[in-house]
Design a protein around this motif. Structure first.
Motif, PDB file in Angstrom:
ATOM      1  N   GLY A  17       0.101  -2.632  -8.039  1.00  0.00           N
ATOM      2  CA  GLY A  17       0.990  -2.713  -9.193  1.00  0.00           C
ATOM      3  C   GLY A  17       2.043  -3.800  -9.127  1.00  0.00           C
ATOM      4  N   ASP A  41       2.212   3.891  -9.425  1.00  0.00           N
ATOM      5  CA  ASP A  41       3.134   3.548 -10.518  1.00  0.00           C
ATOM      6  C   ASP A  41       2.319   3.109 -11.751  1.00  0.00           C
ATOM      7  OD1 ASP A  41       6.252   1.832 -10.733  1.00  0.00           O
ATOM      8  OD2 ASP A  41       4.725   1.895 -12.300  1.00  0.00           O
ATOM      9  N   LEU A  64      -3.333   6.555  -8.896  1.00  0.00           N
ATOM     10  CA  LEU A  64      -3.519   7.619  -7.893  1.00  0.00           C
ATOM     11  C   LEU A  64      -2.577   7.434  -6.717  1.00  0.00           C
ATOM     12  CD1 LEU A  64      -5.158   6.128  -5.460  1.00  0.00           C
ATOM     13  CD2 LEU A  64      -7.167   6.721  -6.750  1.00  0.00           C
ATOM     14  N   ASP A  65      -2.494   8.526  -5.951  1.00  0.00           N
ATOM     15  CA  ASP A  65      -1.689   8.535  -4.730  1.00  0.00           C
ATOM     16  C   ASP A  65      -2.663   8.451  -3.551  1.00  0.00           C
ATOM     17  OD1 ASP A  65      -0.203   9.204  -2.496  1.00  0.00           O
ATOM     18  OD2 ASP A  65       0.878  10.848  -3.480  1.00  0.00           O
ATOM     19  N   ILE A  66      -2.570   7.394  -2.768  1.00  0.00           N
ATOM     20  CA  ILE A  66      -3.550   7.213  -1.676  1.00  0.00           C
ATOM     21  C   ILE A  66      -3.442   8.287  -0.595  1.00  0.00           C
ATOM     22  CG2 ILE A  66      -3.924   4.714  -1.934  1.00  0.00           C
ATOM     23  CD1 ILE A  66      -1.949   4.511   0.592  1.00  0.00           C
ATOM     24  N   ASN A  92      -3.570  -2.095   0.993  1.00  0.00           N
ATOM     25  CA  ASN A  92      -2.315  -2.855   0.943  1.00  0.00           C
ATOM     26  C   ASN A  92      -1.097  -1.956   0.716  1.00  0.00           C
ATOM     27  OD1 ASN A  92      -0.498  -5.298   0.075  1.00  0.00           O
ATOM     28  ND2 ASN A  92      -0.522  -3.946  -1.708  1.00  0.00           N
ATOM     29  N   GLY A  94       1.987   0.206   0.813  1.00  0.00           N
ATOM     30  CA  GLY A  94       2.830   0.550   1.960  1.00  0.00           C
ATOM     31  C   GLY A  94       4.255   0.751   1.498  1.00  0.00           C
ATOM     32  N   ASN A 143      -1.285  -5.234   7.243  1.00  0.00           N
ATOM     33  CA  ASN A 143      -0.414  -4.678   8.272  1.00  0.00           C
ATOM     34  C   ASN A 143       0.916  -5.426   8.211  1.00  0.00           C
ATOM     35  OD1 ASN A 143       0.533  -4.054  11.193  1.00  0.00           O
ATOM     36  ND2 ASN A 143      -1.249  -2.750  10.930  1.00  0.00           N
ATOM     37  N   LYS A 161       2.658   0.930  11.404  1.00  0.00           N
ATOM     38  CA  LYS A 161       1.867  -0.306  11.446  1.00  0.00           C
ATOM     39  C   LYS A 161       1.177  -0.483  12.805  1.00  0.00           C
ATOM     40  CE  LYS A 161       2.723  -1.841   7.207  1.00  0.00           C
ATOM     41  NZ  LYS A 161       1.665  -1.983   6.202  1.00  0.00           N
ATOM     42  N   PRO A 187       1.337 -10.111   8.151  1.00  0.00           N
ATOM     43  CA  PRO A 187       2.201 -11.159   7.599  1.00  0.00           C
ATOM     44  C   PRO A 187       3.612 -11.099   8.174  1.00  0.00           C
ATOM     45  CG  PRO A 187       1.224  -9.770   5.852  1.00  0.00           C
ATOM     46  CD  PRO A 187       1.048  -9.066   7.153  1.00  0.00           C
ATOM     47  N   ILE A 190       7.872 -11.837   3.668  1.00  0.00           N
ATOM     48  CA  ILE A 190       7.559 -12.456   2.372  1.00  0.00           C
ATOM     49  C   ILE A 190       8.827 -12.339   1.524  1.00  0.00           C
ATOM     50  CG2 ILE A 190       5.944 -12.506   0.438  1.00  0.00           C
ATOM     51  CD1 ILE A 190       4.022 -10.806   2.208  1.00  0.00           C
ATOM     52  N   LEU A 195      10.204  -6.199  -2.567  1.00  0.00           N
ATOM     53  CA  LEU A 195      10.768  -5.423  -1.444  1.00  0.00           C
ATOM     54  C   LEU A 195      12.029  -6.105  -0.900  1.00  0.00           C
ATOM     55  CD1 LEU A 195      10.102  -3.004   0.518  1.00  0.00           C
ATOM     56  CD2 LEU A 195       9.021  -4.702   1.991  1.00  0.00           C
TER      57      LEU A 195
HETATM   58  N1  LIG Z   1       7.083  -7.839   1.615  1.00  0.00           N
HETATM   59  C1  LIG Z   1       6.997  -8.225   2.877  1.00  0.00           C
HETATM   60  O1  LIG Z   1       7.817  -9.010   3.385  1.00  0.00           O
HETATM   61  C2  LIG Z   1       5.863  -7.728   3.748  1.00  0.00           C
HETATM   62  C3  LIG Z   1       5.704  -8.288   5.023  1.00  0.00           C
HETATM   63  C4  LIG Z   1       4.673  -7.843   5.838  1.00  0.00           C
HETATM   64  C5  LIG Z   1       3.813  -6.854   5.395  1.00  0.00           C
HETATM   65  N2  LIG Z   1       3.998  -6.313   4.158  1.00  0.00           N
HETATM   66  C6  LIG Z   1       3.066  -5.242   3.741  1.00  0.00           C
HETATM   67  O2  LIG Z   1       2.450  -5.630   2.530  1.00  0.00           O
HETATM   68  C7  LIG Z   1       2.115  -4.473   1.762  1.00  0.00           C
HETATM   69  C8  LIG Z   1       2.660  -4.638   0.350  1.00  0.00           C
HETATM   70  O3  LIG Z   1       4.058  -4.821   0.453  1.00  0.00           O
HETATM   71  P1  LIG Z   1       4.963  -5.257  -0.788  1.00  0.00           P
HETATM   72  O4  LIG Z   1       6.118  -5.977  -0.223  1.00  0.00           O
HETATM   73  O5  LIG Z   1       4.131  -5.892  -1.823  1.00  0.00           O
HETATM   74  O6  LIG Z   1       5.491  -3.807  -1.268  1.00  0.00           O
HETATM   75  P2  LIG Z   1       5.878  -3.267  -2.732  1.00  0.00           P
HETATM   76  O7  LIG Z   1       6.814  -2.130  -2.512  1.00  0.00           O
HETATM   77  O8  LIG Z   1       6.334  -4.372  -3.614  1.00  0.00           O
HETATM   78  O9  LIG Z   1       4.492  -2.750  -3.301  1.00  0.00           O
HETATM   79  C9  LIG Z   1       3.850  -1.622  -2.779  1.00  0.00           C
HETATM   80  C10 LIG Z   1       3.028  -0.989  -3.885  1.00  0.00           C
HETATM   81  O10 LIG Z   1       2.397   0.174  -3.322  1.00  0.00           O
HETATM   82  C11 LIG Z   1       2.496   1.240  -4.258  1.00  0.00           C
HETATM   83  N3  LIG Z   1       2.435   2.526  -3.558  1.00  0.00           N
HETATM   84  C12 LIG Z   1       3.393   3.053  -2.760  1.00  0.00           C
HETATM   85  N4  LIG Z   1       3.018   4.267  -2.326  1.00  0.00           N
HETATM   86  C13 LIG Z   1       1.789   4.510  -2.868  1.00  0.00           C
HETATM   87  C14 LIG Z   1       0.892   5.604  -2.803  1.00  0.00           C
HETATM   88  N5  LIG Z   1       1.185   6.717  -2.095  1.00  0.00           N
HETATM   89  N6  LIG Z   1      -0.283   5.541  -3.471  1.00  0.00           N
HETATM   90  C15 LIG Z   1      -0.576   4.431  -4.206  1.00  0.00           C
HETATM   91  N7  LIG Z   1       0.236   3.362  -4.311  1.00  0.00           N
HETATM   92  C16 LIG Z   1       1.416   3.407  -3.649  1.00  0.00           C
HETATM   93  C17 LIG Z   1       3.832   1.013  -4.955  1.00  0.00           C
HETATM   94  O11 LIG Z   1       3.912   1.689  -6.194  1.00  0.00           O
HETATM   95  C18 LIG Z   1       3.868  -0.510  -5.065  1.00  0.00           C
HETATM   96  O12 LIG Z   1       3.293  -0.954  -6.275  1.00  0.00           O
HETATM   97  C19 LIG Z   1       2.690  -3.285   2.520  1.00  0.00           C
HETATM   98  O13 LIG Z   1       1.677  -2.662   3.281  1.00  0.00           O
HETATM   99  C20 LIG Z   1       3.733  -3.912   3.425  1.00  0.00           C
HETATM  100  O14 LIG Z   1       3.948  -3.150   4.589  1.00  0.00           O
HETATM  101  C21 LIG Z   1       5.003  -6.729   3.314  1.00  0.00           C
END
Ligand SMILES: NC(=O)c1ccc[n+]([C@@H]2O[C@H](COP(=O)([O-])OP(=O)(O)OC[C@H]3O[C@@H](n4cnc5c(N)ncnc54)[C@H](O)[C@@H]3O)[C@@H](O)[C@H]2O)c1
Length: 263
Positions: A17, A41, A64-66, A92, A94, A143, A161, A187, A190, A195
């Motif tokens: 999303g 969401d 759905l909720d994973i 993805n 998290g 991860n 992780k 990664p 980001i 986040l």
């Molecule tokens: N942003 C960073 O700097 C960064 C760095 C390293 C790794 N990551 C990893 O990348 C992935 C994505 O991160 P992001 O920054 O895009 O996060 P984000 O919070 O922007 O997006 C996460 C998405 O997951 C969805 N989600 C959360 N719980 C859920 C559930 N139970 N069921 C279904 N969907 C669910 C949320 O609604 C959201 O749309 C994560 O695994 C995070 O650990 C992020």
């Protein structure tokens, strides 16, 4: 790499999303994949699904909720019925909650493990059942560099992780005889992601009594290549790992960190 390297690959992306998940949807669509975006969401999911539909890259969307095994099982069955197969899963989705260990509410600590680790297990379990029938498939987990090195105020996230890498290696062994490859991408930070933009910058600025700009500088200084990780950096490695160019790679957790783990 040739263009359209993932042409017609049925690809589930969880947490699609917003943030990295949304970017992966478009990065994989650019390579010809048919995307099945999943998110909890509904509003964000609908927006992403709409833009994928406009470019003829939408498979089936699912709110759905994973962490809900029944919901995941049902949706995997629906995708199998409609498309006959699943080629790629990108786990993805998290979450992150950040507290010093003595202040960490137990329920929040469990929730991070539940989404980041148990959710990945549940998605991989049901997708692998379909992939096994076809003796082919790719599972990728998003991860983090926190999957290899503990991180300040982040005991739950790092534990989830680190666990994800153990899970990746173990299911890579289970599924290798069926031609299914399982890898993780780790990664760095980001800084363009929601986040960071909506939460972490402000939290860390408050915690350390410095400005958001100083927080940004502090994180970039940790990176030998001198810049934050971008969505594009992660997409490039994910496309490679999902393609046949990586056909001899399984059970790996690949750093995409600008060399940060060496510091
Ligand atoms: N942003 C960073 O700097 C960064 C760095 C390293 C790794 N990551 C990893 O990348 C992935 C994505 O991160 P992001 O920054 O895009 O996060 P984000 O919070 O922007 O997006 C996460 C998405 O997951 C969805 N989600 C959360 N719980 C859920 C559930 N139970 N069921 C279904 N969907 C669910 C949320 O609604 C959201 O749309 C994560 O695994 C995070 O650990 C992020």
């Amino acid at each position: 790499m040739e263009q359209n390297v993932l042409k017609d690959k049925i690809t589930i992306i969880t947490g699609a999303g917003r943030g990295l998940g949304e970017a992966l949807c478009h990065g994989f669509a650019d390579e010809g994949a048919i995307i099945c975006p999943w998110d909890i969401d509904e509003q964000n999911l609908n927006n992403v699904a709409e833009s994928l539909k406009k470019r003829n890259s939408l498979g089936r969307k699912a709110k759905l909720d994973i962490t809900d095994e029944k919901q995941v099982e049902n949706e995997v069955n629906e995708i199998e019925q409609e498309f006959g197969r699943i080629d790629i899963l990108i786990a993805n989705a998290g979450i992150l909650h950040s507290y010093e260990i003595t202040d960490f509410p137990e329920q929040l600590w469990r929730k991070v493990i539940e989404v980041n680790l148990v959710g990945y297990f549940i998605c991989a379990k049901y997708v692998a059942k379909v992939m096994k029938k076809h003796k082919k498939g790719v599972i990728l987990q998003i991860n983090s560099k926190s999957g290899k090195k503990g991180s300040y105020w982040n005991s739950a996230y790092a534990a989830s992780k680190f666990g994800g890498i153990g899970l990746t290696q173990s299911i890579a062994l289970d599924l290798a005889p069926f031609g299914i490859r399982v890898n993780a991408i780790c990664p760095g930070n980001i800084l363009e992601s929601p986040l960071w933009q909506t939460s972490l910058f402000q939290q860390y600025a408050k915690k350390w009594g410095i400005s958001v700009d100083e927080v940004r500088r502090k994180y970039i200084e940790q990176v030998p290549l001198g810049r934050p990780c971008t969505y594009r950096d992660v997409i490039n490695v994910a496309v490679f790992l999902a393609s046949d160019y990586a056909s001899y790679m399984t059970g790996q957790a690949i750093n995409v960190t600008g060399g940060q783990e060496m510091r």
